[in-house]
Design an enzyme around this catalytic site. Sequence first.
Site, PDB file in Angstrom:
ATOM      1  N   LYS A  43       0.825  -1.213   0.000  1.00 21.70           N
ATOM      2  CA  LYS A  43       0.000   0.000   0.000  1.00 21.70           C
ATOM      3  C   LYS A  43       0.859   1.263   0.000  1.00 21.70           C
ATOM      4  O   LYS A  43       0.540   2.220  -0.694  1.00 21.70           O
ATOM      5  CB  LYS A  43      -0.872  -0.177   1.239  1.00 21.70           C
ATOM      6  CG  LYS A  43      -1.537   0.888   1.872  1.00 21.70           C
ATOM      7  CD  LYS A  43      -2.503   0.335   2.933  1.00 21.70           C
ATOM      8  CE  LYS A  43      -1.884  -0.280   4.146  1.00 21.70           C
ATOM      9  NZ  LYS A  43      -1.129   0.563   5.036  1.00 21.70           N
ATOM     10  N   ARG A 123      -7.347   3.580  11.085  1.00 18.35           N
ATOM     11  CA  ARG A 123      -7.039   2.172  11.304  1.00 18.35           C
ATOM     12  C   ARG A 123      -8.042   1.520  12.241  1.00 18.35           C
ATOM     13  O   ARG A 123      -7.962   0.325  12.485  1.00 18.35           O
ATOM     14  CB  ARG A 123      -5.670   2.085  11.939  1.00 18.35           C
ATOM     15  CG  ARG A 123      -4.619   1.381  11.066  1.00 18.35           C
ATOM     16  CD  ARG A 123      -3.369   1.403  11.860  1.00 18.35           C
ATOM     17  NE  ARG A 123      -2.296   0.624  11.405  1.00 18.35           N
ATOM     18  CZ  ARG A 123      -1.298   1.081  10.675  1.00 18.35           C
ATOM     19  NH1 ARG A 123      -1.340   2.289  10.183  1.00 18.35           N
ATOM     20  NH2 ARG A 123      -0.272   0.308  10.423  1.00 18.35           N
ATOM     21  N   ARG A 162      10.758  -7.056   2.950  1.00 17.43           N
ATOM     22  CA  ARG A 162      10.786  -5.611   2.712  1.00 17.43           C
ATOM     23  C   ARG A 162      12.056  -4.994   3.285  1.00 17.43           C
ATOM     24  O   ARG A 162      12.503  -5.329   4.370  1.00 17.43           O
ATOM     25  CB  ARG A 162       9.562  -4.960   3.355  1.00 17.43           C
ATOM     26  CG  ARG A 162       9.563  -3.449   3.172  1.00 17.43           C
ATOM     27  CD  ARG A 162       8.198  -2.872   3.260  1.00 17.43           C
ATOM     28  NE  ARG A 162       7.701  -2.817   4.617  1.00 17.43           N
ATOM     29  CZ  ARG A 162       6.514  -2.317   4.943  1.00 17.43           C
ATOM     30  NH1 ARG A 162       5.713  -1.881   4.002  1.00 17.43           N
ATOM     31  NH2 ARG A 162       6.120  -2.294   6.188  1.00 17.43           N
ATOM     32  N   ARG A 195      13.056  -2.734   8.859  1.00 18.99           N
ATOM     33  CA  ARG A 195      12.440  -1.904   9.895  1.00 18.99           C
ATOM     34  C   ARG A 195      12.165  -2.723  11.150  1.00 18.99           C
ATOM     35  O   ARG A 195      11.777  -3.886  11.059  1.00 18.99           O
ATOM     36  CB  ARG A 195      11.100  -1.363   9.376  1.00 18.99           C
ATOM     37  CG  ARG A 195      11.196  -0.071   8.643  1.00 18.99           C
ATOM     38  CD  ARG A 195       9.955   0.324   7.893  1.00 18.99           C
ATOM     39  NE  ARG A 195       8.683  -0.004   8.508  1.00 18.99           N
ATOM     40  CZ  ARG A 195       7.498   0.269   7.959  1.00 18.99           C
ATOM     41  NH1 ARG A 195       7.438   0.887   6.785  1.00 18.99           N
ATOM     42  NH2 ARG A 195       6.377  -0.062   8.540  1.00 18.99           N
ATOM     43  N   ARG A 206       1.382  -7.039  14.554  1.00 16.82           N
ATOM     44  CA  ARG A 206       0.749  -6.093  13.621  1.00 16.82           C
ATOM     45  C   ARG A 206      -0.379  -6.752  12.836  1.00 16.82           C
ATOM     46  O   ARG A 206      -1.412  -6.139  12.584  1.00 16.82           O
ATOM     47  CB  ARG A 206       1.786  -5.545  12.630  1.00 16.82           C
ATOM     48  CG  ARG A 206       2.762  -4.592  13.273  1.00 16.82           C
ATOM     49  CD  ARG A 206       3.884  -4.261  12.328  1.00 16.82           C
ATOM     50  NE  ARG A 206       3.475  -3.373  11.256  1.00 16.82           N
ATOM     51  CZ  ARG A 206       4.178  -3.196  10.146  1.00 16.82           C
ATOM     52  NH1 ARG A 206       5.295  -3.845   9.948  1.00 16.82           N
ATOM     53  NH2 ARG A 206       3.764  -2.369   9.224  1.00 16.82           N
TER      54      ARG A 206
HETATM   55  P1  AMP Z   1       2.536   1.794   9.203  1.00 16.89           P
HETATM   56  O1  AMP Z   1       3.781   2.275   8.576  1.00 16.89           O
HETATM   57  O2  AMP Z   1       1.298   2.473   8.675  1.00 16.89           O
HETATM   58  O3  AMP Z   1       2.397   0.291   9.169  1.00 16.89           O
HETATM   59  O4  AMP Z   1       2.592   2.228  10.748  1.00 16.89           O
HETATM   60  C1  AMP Z   1       3.644   1.797  11.593  1.00 16.89           C
HETATM   61  C2  AMP Z   1       3.158   1.767  13.035  1.00 16.89           C
HETATM   62  O5  AMP Z   1       2.754   3.096  13.447  1.00 16.89           O
HETATM   63  C3  AMP Z   1       1.931   0.897  13.290  1.00 16.89           C
HETATM   64  O6  AMP Z   1       2.284  -0.472  13.483  1.00 16.89           O
HETATM   65  C4  AMP Z   1       1.378   1.547  14.549  1.00 16.89           C
HETATM   66  O7  AMP Z   1       2.153   1.206  15.698  1.00 16.89           O
HETATM   67  C5  AMP Z   1       1.608   3.027  14.284  1.00 16.89           C
HETATM   68  N1  AMP Z   1       0.471   3.630  13.559  1.00 16.89           N
HETATM   69  C6  AMP Z   1       0.504   4.218  12.337  1.00 16.89           C
HETATM   70  N2  AMP Z   1      -0.691   4.692  11.987  1.00 16.89           N
HETATM   71  C7  AMP Z   1      -1.528   4.388  13.018  1.00 16.89           C
HETATM   72  C8  AMP Z   1      -2.913   4.586  13.255  1.00 16.89           C
HETATM   73  N3  AMP Z   1      -3.686   5.192  12.342  1.00 16.89           N
HETATM   74  N4  AMP Z   1      -3.439   4.128  14.420  1.00 16.89           N
HETATM   75  C9  AMP Z   1      -2.680   3.524  15.342  1.00 16.89           C
HETATM   76  N5  AMP Z   1      -1.360   3.272  15.185  1.00 16.89           N
HETATM   77  C10 AMP Z   1      -0.784   3.713  14.028  1.00 16.89           C
END
Ligand code: AMP
Length: 255
Positions: A43, A123, A162, A195, A206
């Site tokens: 995404k 989310r 990744r 990461r 996750r």
């Molecule tokens: P992502 O890169 O979008 O997968 O985000 C990395 C991490 O940031 C996630 O695993 C969460 O810990 C936190 N995070 C990012 N966006 C959100 C959100 N909208 N709500 C809650 N946690 C978030």
Amino acid sequence: MSMEQFLQAWIGLGGVAIPTDAQADAPRRPARLILLGAPGIGKGTQATRLSTAYKALHLSTGDVFRAAKANKDKGGLTPALEAAVGYMVRGELVPDDTVVDLVRERRAILAGPYGFLLDGFPRTAPQADALNGILSGVNTKLDAVLSYTLPIDKVIERLSGRRTCKKCNASYHTVAMPPKKDGVCDKCGGELFLRDDDKPDTVRVRMQAYEASTKPLVDYYQQRGLLVEITAEGTADEIFEKSLSIIKDRCSLSV
Ligand code: AMP
């Protein structure tokens, strides 16, 4: 103000001031889209490409938390952001109030002339409700919610391969999208790394968070007539072409 400056205002942890010349290089009809999909589905890659194609801002709440983590040692983070970094490193969702406050502070950007691609927000259903309120408060409507789908074993395969650039955040995959030189970013020469939140234990947490909290958003937006499903099979190029054609048919948005 250029699109890059707009984006910095989003990522930046300070306030946001938008000068009056912000219309200068904005697209005629801004795209306002949400991208949904399990972590690792690709995404972020699609969001980057689509945002370039539509001249829309790619807004990733995950990027904001990663920037906060990178700046943690310099100090200056609010207690809420400090705590958010801890949730992120464990792979858990950051509390709704923290994420929603962060988006609300940047609402002028959502209403701005470039439009937006939200990646990683909302989310949870409470976040989606809050976003509705924020957008209607600035007289802005969503065009569509793109939901990328893929069987779970393929998602895990994608995540573990990744690699992310330390310098410019570009994303690669050891098998599906390798860099020209092993471990080195094609775009800026930065070092590629796995990461923290892509490590196997964190990935498991996750995926559980995704299944429990984010998957229900598919029904949420379906009921509101905004959902568009896209199978994330094939190469990044193929998925991109599919996305463009679906958005064109569905929202009459052209690049
Ligand atoms: P992502 O890169 O979008 O997968 O985000 C990395 C991490 O940031 C996630 O695993 C969460 O810990 C936190 N995070 C990012 N966006 C959100 C959100 N909208 N709500 C809650 N946690 C978030």
